[in-house]
Design a protein around this motif. Structure first.
Motif, short mmCIF file in Angstrom:
data_model
loop_
_atom_site.label_atom_id
_atom_site.label_comp_id
_atom_site.label_asym_id
_atom_site.label_seq_id
_atom_site.Cartn_x
_atom_site.Cartn_y
_atom_site.Cartn_z
N SER A 187 42.24 49.84 40.76
CA SER A 187 43.40 50.05 39.90
C SER A 187 43.85 48.78 39.19
N ASN A 188 43.71 47.64 39.84
CA ASN A 188 44.16 46.38 39.27
C ASN A 188 43.12 45.89 38.28
N GLY A 189 43.47 45.89 37.01
CA GLY A 189 42.53 45.49 35.97
C GLY A 189 41.62 46.61 35.53
N ASP A 190 41.91 47.86 35.99
CA ASP A 190 41.05 49.00 35.64
C ASP A 190 39.58 48.65 35.82
N GLY A 191 39.26 48.10 36.98
CA GLY A 191 37.89 47.72 37.26
C GLY A 191 37.05 48.90 37.71
N TRP A 192 35.77 48.87 37.35
CA TRP A 192 34.86 49.93 37.79
C TRP A 192 33.45 49.37 37.93
N ALA A 193 32.67 50.07 38.72
CA ALA A 193 31.28 49.65 38.93
C ALA A 193 30.42 50.88 39.17
N SER A 194 29.18 50.80 38.72
CA SER A 194 28.18 51.82 38.98
C SER A 194 26.92 51.13 39.50
N SER A 195 26.41 51.62 40.63
CA SER A 195 25.21 51.02 41.22
C SER A 195 24.24 52.13 41.58
N THR A 196 23.02 52.03 41.05
CA THR A 196 21.99 53.05 41.26
C THR A 196 20.80 52.43 41.97
N LEU A 210 14.19 49.90 42.90
CA LEU A 210 14.83 49.47 41.66
C LEU A 210 16.32 49.71 41.77
N ASN A 211 17.11 48.67 41.49
CA ASN A 211 18.57 48.77 41.51
C ASN A 211 19.12 48.31 40.17
N TYR A 212 20.09 49.07 39.65
CA TYR A 212 20.83 48.62 38.47
C TYR A 212 22.32 48.78 38.76
N THR A 213 23.06 47.69 38.59
CA THR A 213 24.50 47.69 38.85
C THR A 213 25.23 47.15 37.63
N LEU A 214 26.25 47.84 37.21
CA LEU A 214 27.10 47.39 36.11
C LEU A 214 28.54 47.33 36.61
N ARG A 215 29.16 46.16 36.49
CA ARG A 215 30.53 45.97 36.97
C ARG A 215 31.40 45.48 35.82
N ASP A 216 32.58 46.07 35.70
CA ASP A 216 33.48 45.73 34.60
C ASP A 216 34.90 45.62 35.16
N GLN A 217 35.60 44.57 34.75
CA GLN A 217 36.99 44.36 35.21
C GLN A 217 37.81 43.77 34.09
N THR A 226 52.90 39.57 36.55
CA THR A 226 52.35 38.82 35.43
C THR A 226 50.83 38.99 35.39
N LYS A 227 50.30 38.92 34.17
CA LYS A 227 48.85 38.99 33.99
C LYS A 227 48.19 37.68 34.42
N ILE A 228 47.04 37.80 35.06
CA ILE A 228 46.27 36.63 35.46
C ILE A 228 45.24 36.38 34.38
N GLY A 229 45.46 35.37 33.58
CA GLY A 229 44.55 35.08 32.49
C GLY A 229 43.16 34.70 32.98
N ASN A 230 42.17 34.90 32.13
CA ASN A 230 40.79 34.50 32.42
C ASN A 230 40.28 35.16 33.71
N SER A 231 40.64 36.42 33.92
CA SER A 231 40.19 37.13 35.13
C SER A 231 39.37 38.37 34.82
N SER A 232 39.08 38.61 33.56
CA SER A 232 38.27 39.78 33.19
C SER A 232 36.80 39.37 33.10
N PHE A 233 35.91 40.33 33.33
CA PHE A 233 34.48 40.06 33.21
C PHE A 233 33.72 41.38 33.14
#
Length: 683
Positions: A187-196, A210-217, A226-233
């Motif tokens: 919930s914090n930063g609307d982060g999500w990940a998919s790992s296959t 074979l593994n593929y993982t995509l992570r987004d935050q 307060t927002k934590i700057g420089n914390s997205s990736f």
């Protein structure tokens, strides 16, 4: 120095390649009969003098961490420095490793399937371990020096070993197809990940994964809103792995793995430790870390032969494009002139480190009279190459090492000497005015572990270890400071003593309890990697640290369990003029307690409390005590189409406390309350 008693195996245990609990490979080099107990979530090893903690696959999934560093900061003595992003986080063990200036100080080692990874001294970039947790089946943390002699020189804090997943983990070791799909949300930063994971065993001796993982935050929010700057990736990762077993009695095997993690960040602060551009400005940065490992094993029906040859290649490339005008240090200069500055040009420079390593080792079991030997011996060849940068020359660091560890058992006593010899040759890729372009250093280091089994589940242990940190490529330079550092290895000594107990039917029928406590003291001198506070080029005289670590696990037949992990200690740094101060990188005093209840394999509920005192930020300012509460639940429905599904739910920082993490930048607050949900389907 006295001769402390010591249980188990000590140094050789650190060389083991440990499988998950319940499935350890008793034929693996360095396996010394260590018993792994899993009363709670955390695996505890009984029968070894080594301070060793394993975070297994189930705990990796339960914690739903976005970085590997976030997984292991629960280990006693481990501190996560600026740890909300893969690029900015660093690992500090017993006060060594990542610090408030660099991602590493060369005093801990990080390995992925045997490949040595992690950047050198990159200014304000904490890329010590840049990868995704979902690629791995377990993470093993070895604390201190006594377990380091198979991994390198100068290791004071410890070793972090990561083991990637295998196809047989999904197929059950029989021919056919298998795999899993994991979806995570935070919930914090609307982060999500998919790992296959896709696994295939076309025959009993052949397997592919074979593994593929995509992570987004997105940007995180602190407890005060307060927002934590420089914390997205956003980091895509992938792993490809294969293994072939062949020969008479399946005595030979050949495995190949390749993994990679990439981040392509636009308009972000150069300084990964901070939340804004600040003095250093902003950049477009692409970080690409990959490692390839080829391993051959020959294990015939002979006690004298268990041979492994591990060839690895690790490549970390960081490409930076400075955004013109974003740094106040640029002044009225053009971008070209600013980036050509020998000091400020570090902001604009690309960085690349390539490490090629071949390790050949053999384990032999034999007897000499009444003495039983379990000996591991090996040689290692390393070639590390660094790209030229505007602020410092590149070059090559070539090393040749040999190590031997011999566990000798006589009745209830175990004596384990360990030795490592290492020679290095550093050559600059560009001429250095008025100074040599090549530097040779060598070191002989080692340790001794003693053990005594008192019986009834109680044992005592201790060790003494000495190591030298040979100069690194980043010490290259024509200045007086660089010349002093590249010609003088750092030296350290660590003493440890402790006791452990394991037993069943302790408080109730069918329960189990494991306790382990150890005291350590480390001295570091001839220092070349830390300067006196506020000085330019004046190195500290010495550092002295000590601490006590405690780990415990308890479980009952009814499913109740408790895990305890704690560290308390102190450290000082000494200046050449005799003055001293608190060691700037020392860990906080911390205790972590997890209480949980299992209902068979279907449901697992737990509550974790983490209390820390004696905390400081990156500038040395005192921070208030902190107490965090985390809740976790795992549900495995076993009916119909839901069979093979695991649903995990967690709440971190339940009370939404606003705080700054130990050794973190004072402007980088820790995340506030975070709800996490993941669903895994195994097929």
């Amino acid at each position: 120095m006295s001769n402390p008693l010591l249980r188990g195996t000590a140094a050789l245990a650190c060389l083991s390649i440990t499988a998950p609990a319940g499935a350890q490979d008793i034929n693996a080099p360095g396996y010394l009969g260590t018993l792994v107990l899993t009363a709670g979530k955390r695996d505890l090893s009984y029968g070894t003098a080594l301070a060793r903690t394993v975070v297994g696959e189930e705990e990796i999934k339960d914690r739903q961490a976005s970085t590997v560093a976030q997984l292991i900061d629960s280990v006693p003595g481990v501190t996560l420095v600026n740890g909300t992003t893969p690029q900015g986080s660093g690992i500090n063990i017993r006060g060594f490793g990542a610090n408030t200036t660099y991602g590493t100080d060369q005093k801990i080692a990080v390995q992925i399937d045997g490949a040595s990874v992690g950047s050198e001294e990159l200014y304000r970039i904490g890329t010590q371990l840049f990868t995704d947790p979902l690629l791995y089946r377990q993470v093993e943390v070895l604390r201190g020096t006594i377990g380091s002699f198979a991994y390198g020189s100068g290791i004071v804090g410890g070793v972090v070993k990561l083991e990637t997943k295998d196809a047989s983990d999904f197929t059950g070791g029989v021919p056919g197809f298998g795999g899993s799909q994991t979806l995570e949300y935070s919930s914090n930063g609307d982060g999500w990940a998919s790992s296959t994971n896709l696994a295939w065993m076309p025959a009993e001796r052949v397997e592919f994964l074979l593994n593929y993982t995509l992570r987004d935050q997105g940007d995180l929010t602190a407890g005060d809103g307060t927002k934590i700057g420089n914390s997205s990736f956003r980091t895509p990762s992938w792993l490809a792995k294969g293994k072939l077993t062949f020969g008479e009695d399946n005595a030979q095997s050949l495995s190949l793995s390749y993994s990679e993690t990439v981040a392509d960040d636009k308009d972000v602060p150069y300084d990964q430790f901070e939340t804004t551009g600040g003095s250093f400005g902003r950049v477009d940065r692409r970080t690409d870390t990959s490692q390839a490992v080829l391993e051959y094993r020959y294990d015939p029906a002979s006690d004298l032969i268990d041979l492994r040859a591990n060839l690895s290649y690790a490549d970390q490339q960081i490409d930076v494009d400075y955004i013109d005008g974003s740094s106040p240090l640029q002044g009225g200069q053009s971008k070209e002139d600013f980036c050509a500055d020998p000091f400020l040009g570090v902001i604009c420079g690309d960085n690349r480190y390539e490490t090629t390593k071949l390790t050949v080792s053999n384990r032999a079991l034999f007897s000499t009279g009444t003495v039983q030997h379990d000996m591991l011996a090996g040689v290692e060849v390393i070639r590390k190459k660094r790209l030229d940068a505007p602020s410092s020359p590149g070059g090559e660091d070539r090393r040749l090492a040999a190590f031997v560890v011999d566990e000798m058992t006589i009745g209830q006593f175990t004596v384990t000497p360990a030795l490592r010899y290492e020679h290095s040759r550093i050559e600059s890729s560009v001429p250095l005015a008025g100074v040599p372009g090549r530097y040779d250093n060598d070191a002989l280091m080692g340790g001794l572990a003693l053990a005594y089994d008192l019986g009834n589940g109680l044992s005592v242990f201790g060790s003494a270890a000495y190591t030298e940190g040979l100069p690194i490529i980043d010490d290259l330079g024509a200045g007086a400071t660089a010349q002093r550092r590249i010609g003088m290895p750092e030296k350290s000594q660590t003493l440890e003593i402790g006791a452990e107990y394991t037993g069943e039917d302790v408080f109730a029928a069918g329960d189990s309890l494991t306790l382990r406590g150890n005291f350590y003291q480390t001295k570091l001198w001839d220092i070349t990697s830390y300067t006196v506070a506020g000085s330019m080029g004046v190195d500290l005289d010495r550092v002295k640290s000590e601490g006590f670590e405690l780990e415990a696990s308890y479980g009952t037949l009814g499913g109740f369990y408790a895990d305890l992990a704690g560290h308390v200690g102190g450290a000082d740094e000494y200046n050449p003029d005799g003055t001293s101060a608190t060691w700037r990188n020392s860990p906080a005093d911390r205790v972590q307690l997890t209480l949980g209840k299992r209902w068979g394999d279907d449901l697992d509920l737990s509550w974790e409390v983490v209390h820390a005192v004696e905390r400081r930020d990156a500038l040395g300012a005192d921070l208030p005590d902190s107490t965090l509460h985390n809740l976790r639940a795992t549900w495995r429905p076993a009916a119909g189409w839901l069979d093979g599904t695991a649903v995990r739910f967690g709440v971190e920082n339940v009370l939404d406390d606003a705080y700054v993490g130990h050794l973190s930048s004072p402007t980088r607050q820790a995340p506030g309350r975070t709800f996490k949900l993941s669903v895994t389907k195994t097929f």
